[in-house]
Design an enzyme around this catalytic site. Structure first.
Site, PDB file in Angstrom:
ATOM      1  N   GLY A 218       0.856  -1.181   0.000  1.00  0.00           N
ATOM      2  CA  GLY A 218       0.000   0.000   0.000  1.00  0.00           C
ATOM      3  C   GLY A 218       0.883   1.218   0.000  1.00  0.00           C
ATOM      4  O   GLY A 218       1.949   1.196  -0.598  1.00  0.00           O
ATOM      5  N   SER A 219       0.447   2.280   0.679  1.00  0.00           N
ATOM      6  CA  SER A 219       1.273   3.482   0.739  1.00  0.00           C
ATOM      7  C   SER A 219       0.583   4.549   1.574  1.00  0.00           C
ATOM      8  O   SER A 219      -0.627   4.519   1.777  1.00  0.00           O
ATOM      9  CB  SER A 219       1.525   4.070  -0.666  1.00  0.00           C
ATOM     10  OG  SER A 219       2.174   3.157  -1.505  1.00  0.00           O
ATOM     11  N   ASN A 220       1.376   5.499   2.017  1.00  0.00           N
ATOM     12  CA  ASN A 220       0.881   6.776   2.514  1.00  0.00           C
ATOM     13  C   ASN A 220       1.442   7.874   1.628  1.00  0.00           C
ATOM     14  O   ASN A 220       2.575   7.762   1.142  1.00  0.00           O
ATOM     15  CB  ASN A 220       1.352   7.055   3.945  1.00  0.00           C
ATOM     16  CG  ASN A 220       0.986   5.962   4.920  1.00  0.00           C
ATOM     17  OD1 ASN A 220      -0.164   5.588   5.038  1.00  0.00           O
ATOM     18  ND2 ASN A 220       1.986   5.452   5.627  1.00  0.00           N
TER      19      ASN A 220
END
Length: 766
Positions: A218-220
């Protein structure tokens, strides 16, 4: 708060080594050369006169550190793993593990390389120049004098050979279907009619293939605008969570064609352009989008004919395609193995009984994949890399419409920021009134559509219009942590986000809630208008555990007031009192809490405060400790976590560094961060806890972390590639950045960073 240090690049470089310069080529004109200026930590700056030259230098530079990894990926995308490694070995065509044979059948049967290459050549000339140049650059390195020393992991292997442009094209094709077709690789490869004899390797009835990276990939991403920054310019924080091993490792670089493109950042392995990065005017990052890239079509079969299905009352026959894979036997011979795969007007037939996709005498299922024929990826990142502002970047996303499965967060030098999901999704209206949808309309999984009506076939229509995709330009802040784009800051909401892009009004995942809390706390500390790049970095790197912020107060009260506690529960309560509620290497109690919360978070009726869309960060919340069954279940989870650590001979206050680390030639390097279910922003995805700590064979988490701002009119990044530039353990660039990351040290990377070594490469003629 942890102190975040920024190192000036260019120190402690005595261990770095670089290939010799090929500058003695006076017979060729300067226009035939590509310059690769090597910066600290093995980061190349490639300068070329055209796109083929840029691809050449990029391929050469990537192969310099990752040739074995790239060639292994080429073996995968060409469907040749069984030839070299046998049919039963494991392959990872996307994020799930399948057998080598299933992977080979998938790549040989799912894609149409002739059609892909034809489309690139006819409609994407610059992209094809980059691809063909990249292949030539890889081959140039493979033929260089020092290649063998840089390729220790595959030296002498029979699969080490030059690559072709089509090989690189297929590597890119693989990336386009990471969240769609590749998730069904085994389901496609094993699909056979109900009257067919069973296949020896048929796994369709077995449990679904393990996604080694579930909850971690995923990611921020955060963008801070002129209203909240000290310099009144934009600040961009990119924090992608991706595998530390394999074909989806990032590689840092800068790419320049004078007057056309000048961009710095990181690219996924085998991709010829920067994916996440910045140029002189704008910086951007990506997060995995919640948009659905595919749908399943239920086929109503003609009685007695399992390869025929009805559309508008008329029978259509499935297309049977033979796929042959060379397979290495235990005797050392290579023999062909052939299967038949099946196609419909909607897409490939898939069988996955664990997902309810079963081929019997009444029904079958086909996969409609919006990403299978996407040849616009390179064009899209080329347009992003040449954007002049956040608004221009948004215009480019709409013009090309080539992003496969990601959101975009951006900030520019003027302080305008962007949050957008302009990725490709099918043009499907998700609502109870859409009678084409049989399952999934309420957001409960992939859409299953009625394949018996041609009106339900979206596969030949354009994707959902960019005018309907969510996007917002602002001056305060935006973020995304892999929840739907409808909620982009504490109070910011987008209206009318199409459900196929993301369901609105649902509770946010813990990491998104932590993002809101961390940003708001940081802005309050800086009085809302004085945010610095170091402040922005601290949002991610302070390693706060969001679950702890929700749970610890009630847990402390429970520990204090509980009667008839067991010795195990008492020990856990005492250990958790000392925990700093963070996931730093030094944190004592983080391991115990993680093992406790992994069980406790699934307790029925756990929360006493229900979710409300007006309070995204704090709801649902407040442990329902007044409920006797919840109270007892929490104590049981504490006791079970204690017993687990004791059975593995770990003290209850074992520091996180003792169990969460990366194995390197120089020893164990502690890795900070927590799990998705804990709501830690700095994700560290490891295997289960064992006697040697958390399984570290397949680490996933923070990968290329960048904080980009503008100082004195020029962009400057504070960045780290957590695992280093190289996949080769004998090279110092394998782990030189991991030790910095363990101490939350970001490298200061000015846009015009001086080189410490330079090569002049000759580009082969066309």
């Amino acid at each position: 708060m942890r102190k975040i240090r920024v190192w000036a690049a260019g120190i402690a470089l005595g261990c770095l080594s670089f290939p010799p310069s090929n500058s003695g080529m006076a017979a060729e004109s300067a226009s035939d050369h590509v310059t690769v200026a090597w910066m600290p930590h093995g980061i190349p700056h490639i300068t070329a006169k055209d796109f083929r030259g840029l691809g050449f230098g990029t391929g050469y530079a990537y192969a310099r550190y990752n040739a074995c990894l790239l060639l292994d990926t080429v073996i995968t995308v060409n469907g040749e793993r069984s030839r070299y490694f046998g049919a039963d070995g494991e392959a990872t065509p996307g994020f799930q593990t399948v057998s080598n044979l299933d992977s080979d059948m998938f790549f040989r049967g799912y894609f149409d390389p002739n059609a892909l290459e034809s489309d690139y050549r006819k409609h994407h000339a610059q992209a094809w120049q980059l691809i063909s140049g990249y292949a030539a650059g890889v081959n140039s390195f493979l033929g260089s004098a020092n290649a063998a020393d840089q390729m220790a992991s595959c030296k002498g292997k029979p699969w080490v050979h030059p690559v072709t442009p089509r090989d690189i094209m297929m590597v890119i094709a693989q990336k386009s279907v990471l969240t769609s077709g590749s998730a069904f690789a085994g389901a496609f490869a094993s699909a056979s009619p109900p009257d067919a004899p069973p296949r020896a390797s048929d796994r369709s009835a077995a449990p679904e293939p393990a996604d080694k990276h579930v909850g971690s990939v995923g990611s921020n991403a955060y963008a801070f605008g002129s209203d909240v920054t000290q310099a009144h310019t934009g600040i961009l924080v990119g924090n992608p969570h991706f595998p530390w091993n394999g074909p989806n490792r990032f590689f840092e670089l800068r790419q320049t064609i004078p007057g056309q493109i000048d961009v710095r950042g990181a690219a996924l392995g085998g991709f010829p352009l920067v994916n996440i990065g910045y140029n002189n005017d704008v910086a951007w990052s990506h997060t995995v989008s919640t948009g659905q890239r595919f749908t399943i079509f239920r086929l109503a079969l003609v009685p007695g004919h399992p390869d025929q299905y009805l559309v508008d009352g008329k029978a259509e026959t499935m297309d049977r395609r033979s796929v042959t894979v060379p397979v290495l036997t235990s005797a050392g011979a290579v023999v062909p193995q052939t299967r038949t795969v099946f196609w419909t007007r909607f897409g490939a037939v898939v069988v996955a009984k664990g997902r309810g996709l079963q081929w019997d005498d009444k029904q079958a299922f086909a996969l409609g994949d919006s990403e299978r024929n996407n040849t616009r990826l390179i064009d899209q990142w080329l347009r992003i890399g040449t954007a002049t502002s956040s608004s221009d970047l948004l215009a480019g996303l709409k013009e090309v419409h080539g992003l496969p499965w990601v959101n975009t967060v951006a900030a520019d030098r003027s302080g305008t920021i962007l949050m957008a999901d302009e990725s490709i999704v099918p043009a499907v209206t998700v609502s109870p009134e859409n009678h084409c949808i049989l399952r999934g309309a309420a957001g409960g999984g992939p859409l299953v559509m009625d394949g018996s009506h041609s009106a339900c076939d979206w596969t030949t229509a354009p994707p959902l219009s960019t005018d309907l995709m969510p996007a917002v330009l602002r001056k305060d802040y935006v973020f995304n942590s892999n929840d739907p784009a409808w909620a982009f800051n504490k109070n910011g909401r987008m209206a009318n986000v199409p459900p196929i892009v993301g369901m609105m009004g649902k509770p946010l995942r813990p990491r998104s809630r932590m993002s809101i809390l961390a940003v708001e706390d940081r802005l309050k500390a800086d009085h809302h208008s004085a945010l610095t790049p170091d402040d922005a970095a601290s949002v991610v790197l302070d390693d706060r555990n969001y679950a702890a912020t929700l749970v610890q107060p009630a847990l402390a009260a429970l520990c204090h007031g509980a009667e008839q506690r067991t010795i195990d529960q008492d020990g856990a309560c005492d250990a958790l009192k000392k925990w700093d509620s963070r996931d730093t290497p030094q944190s004592e109690g983080a391991v115990l809490f993680r093992e406790f919360w992994q069980k406790a978070r699934n307790i029925p009726d756990l929360w006493s405060v229900a979710f409300t869309p007006n309070d995204l960060a704090d709801t649902p919340g407040t442990l329902a400790v007044s409920n006797p069954s919840v109270r007892q279940a929490l104590l049981d989870a504490l006791g079970a976590a204690t017993q687990k650590l004791q059975s593995l001979h770990f003290p209850l206050s074992v520091p996180l560094a003792a169990v969460q680390y990366r194995e390197t030639p120089r020893g164990k390097v502690a890795v900070p961060g927590g799990r998705e279910f804990e709501g830690t922003l700095n994700i560290a995805g490891f295997g289960a806890l064992g006697v040697d700590g958390y399984g570290h064979a397949d680490i996933v988490g923070t990968s290329y972390l960048q904080v980009v701002s503008w100082e004195k009119g020029l962009p400057e990044a504070r960045a780290i590639l957590t695992y280093g530039q190289s996949g080769e353990t004998n090279l110092p660039e394998y782990d030189d950045q991991t030790e910095l990351y363990a101490r939350s040290q970001l490298l200061r990377q000015p846009f015009d960073q001086p080189a410490i070594s330079t090569e002049h490469l000759q580009v082969p003629s066309y």
